[in-house]
Scaffold this active site. Structure first.
Site, PDB file in Angstrom:
ATOM      1  CG  ASP A   1     -24.158   6.214  10.974  1.00 33.15           C
ATOM      2  OD1 ASP A   1     -22.922   6.222  10.840  1.00 33.15           O
ATOM      3  OD2 ASP A   1     -24.756   6.891  11.834  1.00 33.15           O
TER       4      ASP A   1
ATOM      5  N   PRO B   1       0.831  -1.209   0.000  1.00 32.72           N
ATOM      6  CG  PRO B   1      -0.697  -1.562   1.698  1.00 32.72           C
ATOM      7  CD  PRO B   1       0.627  -2.034   1.202  1.00 32.72           C
ATOM      8  N   PRO B   2       0.274   2.385  -0.340  1.00 32.59           N
ATOM      9  CG  PRO B   2      -0.994   3.903  -1.565  1.00 32.59           C
ATOM     10  CD  PRO B   2      -1.087   2.579  -0.883  1.00 32.59           C
ATOM     11  N   GLY B   3       2.755   4.432   1.170  1.00 30.96           N
ATOM     12  CA  GLY B   3       3.300   4.892   2.435  1.00 30.96           C
ATOM     13  C   GLY B   3       3.910   3.825   3.303  1.00 30.96           C
TER      14      GLY B   3
ATOM     15  N   GLY C   1       6.791   2.294   2.767  1.00 38.83           N
ATOM     16  CA  GLY C   1       8.248   2.383   2.777  1.00 38.83           C
ATOM     17  C   GLY C   1       8.935   1.681   1.635  1.00 38.83           C
TER      18      GLY C   1
ATOM     19  CG  HIS D   1     -25.954  10.214  16.087  1.00 45.28           C
ATOM     20  ND1 HIS D   1     -26.925   9.944  15.150  1.00 45.28           N
ATOM     21  CD2 HIS D   1     -24.789   9.706  15.579  1.00 45.28           C
ATOM     22  CE1 HIS D   1     -26.383   9.302  14.127  1.00 45.28           C
ATOM     23  NE2 HIS D   1     -25.081   9.155  14.368  1.00 45.28           N
ATOM     24  CD  GLU D   2     -21.088  10.496  17.392  1.00 47.94           C
ATOM     25  OE1 GLU D   2     -20.466   9.420  17.468  1.00 47.94           O
ATOM     26  OE2 GLU D   2     -21.423  11.001  16.300  1.00 47.94           O
TER      27      GLU D   2
END
Length: 706
Positions: free
Chosen positions: A595, A294-296, A298, A515-516
Site C-alpha cells: 500500500d 495490448p497483448p491478448g 485479438g 486491515h481489509e
C-alpha cells in the site's frame, strides 16, 4: 632316440627353454618388414660345462642346414637335401648332472634320404593353419608366397599342389619356415595397382567436390529449396507459411469486441475481392496495415480472420524468424519472402510481432552495422522502395508501437494503423458469448454482470476465465457451470489460487480482517470512488486478504483521472494501516508495505507529471532520457536542481500526510461499523458488495466531506 634338426629347432621355438642353443648365422632371406626376422635366441649357460657336446652338435646341424638351402644350390638346379639328423643315445642322458635333457654323448649322423609321400597332405585348396605347420615340419612344403598385407599365404607342396592358408598373428612363423628350408616370397600386388591407385587418388577428391556441389545446389533450388527437406542454404530462405487457399477456420463472425478494427480490415478484404469498385474512383489499395494494441486483444485472431475471408494467397511468419545465427540472414529472408509474395500477387503477407525487427534505429549500441538494422532496411525497401511491391498487402501486428522506427510507420508502407483496444462492456459480453459455446452453463449465469466485474479484461483473459470456470466445475463434479464457479475463477485469475491448507491463527485472522475492513470502509465513504465488490480474508497467492473494487468503465476507457480520485485512492490504500492502529502502534504489521508503494507512486506522479502541486506548478520534471535501446538518449539526466528535488519531496510528503489524515478521520468516525465488518469477515471470511452495503445502511454511515 633320434631327433631331426627341424624337430629340435621347432621344440626350441615352442618354448623348450631348457635346451640351450648356440648363436648361429641367420639365413639370408628377403622378408617383408612386418615379419619378425628373429630366428634364434642364444641361451648361454656358463655354469654348465657338460652342455658343450650338444652345442657343437647343434652348430654342426645348423651349418649343414644352411649349406643345403635352396639359395646355396640354386646354381646346380638341384633339390635341397633333407635336413641332417641329430641322434642322441637315451642311455647316456644324465638329468642329475646336466640341465639339458640330452646326454653329452650325441653323435651327428648324415640324414637318411626318405621318399616324400603326398598321401599325408590335406585335401582341398584351403588348409588350416595347424595342417600347414605340420606339413612344414615334415618337409612337405617347398615354397610359400605371402600376400602384401601378410594375412594370407599361398603354399606350393613338394608334389606341386597349391593351397591357401589364412595366417594368424604368429611371430615364430618366419623362423619355422626358414629352419625347414621353405622358400619365402611376398606378393607385390597386381600389375594394375599403380594405375588404379593413381586413378583413385584423383577420383576421391572429385567425388567429394561433386557431393558438396550437389548439396549446395539442393539448398539453392533443388529438393532442399522452398518446401524441401532443408539444406545449408536454407538459412537464407524465408520460413513463412504459405496457403494458396487459406483454411484458418476463423472468420470475422468469430471475432467479437473489436468492431472498429473489423471494419478497417473488412475494407482491405473487400478491396482484394472487388478491386474495380475502388479503382473506378481512383483509389489505390493500401500497401500496409499495422495492428496495434495490448497483448491478448485479438490482433493475430483478426489476421487469421482476414486470411479466412480474403480468399487470396496468404503468407504468415513471425518477425523473429528473420534473424538467425548468421549475419545477413535477416535481409536475405526478407527478400525471399517478398519474391515469393510478388509471384503470387495479389496476396497478403502477415508479420506477427514486427517490433522484433522494426525497432527504432540510431542507438549505436552493438555497432553501426547491426543485424537488425540490415533486416529493417531491407523490409523498408521491399515495402516501398525503388521497385515497389504492387499487389502485396503487408499486415503486421505489435503491442509496442512506441519502439517502431518512424520510417516504417509512414504512409506508403503502413498506410493504416488499426488500434485493437481492450473491449468495453458490450464487447466483453459478446466475447463471453463466443467463448461459452460448447459449455453447459447454469441459468444463474449473467454475462452482463460478469462483464461489469471484469473491466480491463482482454479477449484472451475472458477466454481463460471461462476455461478456468469449466475446470472448477469439473473438479467439483458438477454438470453445469454456475456463477459461483465463474466468480471463483475470476478471483483465482486476479489474486491466485486459494491457500486452503494454510494454517492461520485467530490473532492473525483478526488482524487481516481489520486491515481489509479499513480499506473497504474508507473506499465506500469516499465520494466519487469505485464501489466495493467483494471483501475476502482467504489467503491467495502472496496476499493474506483482498478487497475488490469495481472501477468505472468510463474512467478506464478514457484514462482520465481527476485530482480528487487520486487523493481518494491514496486514502483508501492507507485505510488498512489506520485500521491496524486500533490494536495500538506497537501491533501494526508489514502488511501495508505494498500500500505504501502504491501511495508513493501516485503522489510522485501527481507532483512530477500531472501538475497537481502549487509549488512546482504546471511543469513536468524528471522525464529522463528514455530507453537507449530504442534509439533515444543513452543517459538519464535530471532536468531539475537539487532545490527543486527538495520541493518535490516535501510536496509528496504533504499529499501522503493529507491522505493519511482523511483515512484516520473516516475510521475514527465509523469505528462501530469497522468492528462489525471485521467480525463479519472473521465469521464468514468473504463478504460480497450487497451484504457490505446493507451493513452500511444499518450503521447509518455518511460520506466523507472535506
Amino acid at each position: 632316440m633320434a631327433f631331426s634338426t627341424s624337430s629340435l629347432l621347432s621344440t626350441n621355438f615352442l618354448g623348450a627353454r631348457n635346451i640351450p642353443t648356440p648363436k648361429t648365422t641367420k639365413p639370408s632371406i628377403s622378408l617383408p618388414l612386418f615379419f619378425k626376422t628373429k630366428f634364434f635366441n642364444s641361451q648361454n649357460d656358463n655354469n654348465n660345462n657338460n652342455s658343450e657336446p650338444i652345442k657343437s652338435a647343434a652348430v654342426s646341424a645348423l651349418i649343414l642346414s644352411s649349406m643345403f638351402t635352396p639359395a646355396a644350390l640354386a646354381a646346380d638346379n638341384l633339390p635341397p637335401p633333407p635336413p641332417p639328423v641329430l641322434e642322441a643315445q637315451p642311455n647316456q642322458l644324465n638329468p642329475a648332472n646336466s640341465t639339458s635333457p640330452f646326454s653329452q654323448n650325441i653323435s651327428l649322423t648324415a640324414p637318411k634320404p626318405q621318399a616324400q609321400s603326398s598321401t599325408d597332405l590335406p585335401d582341398g585348396s584351403q588348409w588350416r593353419y595347424s595342417e600347414f605347420l605340420n606339413a612344414v615340419k615334415k618337409g612337405k612344403v617347398e615354397r610359400v608366397r605371402f600376400s602384401k598385407d601378410g594375412s594370407v599365404l599361398q603354399l606350393t607342396a613338394v608334389d606341386g599342389r597349391r593351397a591357401n592358408v589364412i595366417v594368424p598373428n604368429d611371430p615364430d612363423l618366419i623362423d619355422i619356415l626358414a629352419m625347414n628350408g621353405v622358400d619365402i616370397s611376398v606378393s607385390e600386388g597386381e600389375q594394375g595397382n599403380g594405375l588404379f591407385s593413381f586413378v583413385g587418388s584423383l577420383l576421391l577428391p572429385f567425388l567429394a567436390f561433386a557431393g558438396l556441389f550437389l548439396i549446395f545446389r539442393r539448398g539453392q533450388g533443388g529438393p532442399g529449396g522452398p518446401g524441401g527437406l532443408g539444406g545449408p542454404m536454407d538459412f537464407g530462405r524465408s520460413k513463412s507459411k504459405f496457403q494458396e487457399v487459406p483454411e484458418t477456420g476463423v472468420t470475422f463472425a468469430d471475432v467479437a469486441g473489436a468492431d472498429q478494427a473489423k471494419l478497417e480490415l473488412q475494407e482491405v478484404v473487400d478491396f482484394l475481392k472487388n478491386p474495380d469498385k475502388y479503382t473506378a474512383l481512383g483509389a489505390k489499395i493500401p500497401k500496409g496495415c499495422l495492428l496495434v494494441g495490448p497483448p491478448g486483444t485479438g490482433k493475430t485472431l483478426l489476421a487469421r480472420a482476414v486470411a479466412g475471408e480474403a480468399g487470396t494467397p496468404f503468407f504468415s511468419c513471425a518477425a523473429s524468424e528473420f534473424v538467425e545465427l548468421f549475419v545477413g540472414v535477416g535481409a536475405s529472408r526478407v527478400r525471399d519472402l517478398f519474391e515469393k509474395a510478388k509471384s503470387k500477387a495479389p496476396c497478403i503477407v502477415f508479420i506477427d510481432e514486427i517490433d522484433a525487427v522494426g525497432r527504432q534505429r540510431g542507438a549505436g549500441l552493438g555497432g553501426g552495422n547491426d543485424e537488425r538494422e540490415q533486416t529493417i532496411n531491407q523490409l523498408l525497401t521491399e515495402m516501398d522502395g525503388f521497385s515497389g511491391n504492387s499487389g502485396v498487402i503487408v499486415l503486421a501486428a505489435t503491442n509496442r508501437p512506441d519502439v517502431l522506427d518512424s520510417a516504417l510507420l509512414r504512409p506508403g508502407r503502413f498506410d493504416r494503423q488499426v488500434t485493437v483496444d481492450r473491449p468495453d462492456v458490450a464487447g466483453r459480453v459478446k466475447i463471453l458469448q463466443v467463448h461459452s459455446r460448447g459449455k453447459a452453463l447454469a441459468k444463474d449465469v449473467d454475462f452482463d454482470k460478469i462483464a461489469r466485474r471484469t473491466p480491463g479484461f482482454t479477449g484472451v483473459d475472458l477466454q481463460n476465465l471461462m476455461n478456468e470456470a469449466a475446470i472448477l466445475a469439473a473438479r467439483r463434479d458438477l454438470k453445469e457451470i454456475s456463477k459461483d464457479e465463474i466468480a471463483d475463477a475470476l478471483e483465482r485469475i486476479i489474486a491466485g489460487p486459494e491457500k486452503k491448507n494454510a494454517v492461520v491463527s485467530e490473532e492473525k485472522k483478526k488482524l487481516v480482517a481489520y486491515h481489509e475492513a479499513g480499506h473497504a470502509l474508507v473506499g465506500a465513504l469516499m465520494p466519487e470512488y469505485d464501489p466495493v465488490a467483494k471483501i475476502s480474508i482467504i489467503p491467495r497467492g502472496q496476499a493474506g486478504g483482498l478487497t475488490f473494487f469495481a472501477p468505472s468503465e468510463e474512467r478506464l476507457e478514457s484514462g482520465l483521472y481527476s485530482r480528487s480520485y487520486l487523493e481518494n485512492q491514496m486514502a483508501v490504500a492507507l485505510g488498512g494501516r489506520v485500521a491496524e492502529e486500533v490494536f495500538g502502534q506497537d501491533n501494526v504489521t508489514t502488511g501495508a508495505s505494498n500500500d505504501f508503494m502504491q501511495v508513493s507512486r501516485v503522489a510522485r506522479q501527481m507532483v512530477e507529471r500531472f501538475g497537481f502541486s502549487k509549488k512546482i506548478g504546471q511543469v513536468a520534471i524528471g522525464g529522463g532520457g528514455g530507453n537507449p535501446f530504442l534509439g533515444q538518449q543513452m543517459s538519464s539526466q535530471k532536468d531539475y536542481s537539487m532545490a527543486t528535488a527538495d520541493i518535490v519531496d516535501k510536496e509528496v510528503r504533504e499529499l501522503v500526510d493529507k491522505a493519511y489524515e482523511r483515512a484516520t478521520q473516516i475510521i475514527n468516525t465509523h469505528i462501530d461499523i469497522l468492528h462489525k465488518l471485521a467480525q463479519l469477515l472473521i465469521e464468514k471470511e468473504t463478504v460480497d458488495g450487497e451484504e457490505f452495503m446493507s451493513l452500511f445502511i444499518d450503521g447509518k454511515a455518511e460520506l466523507y466531506v472535506s
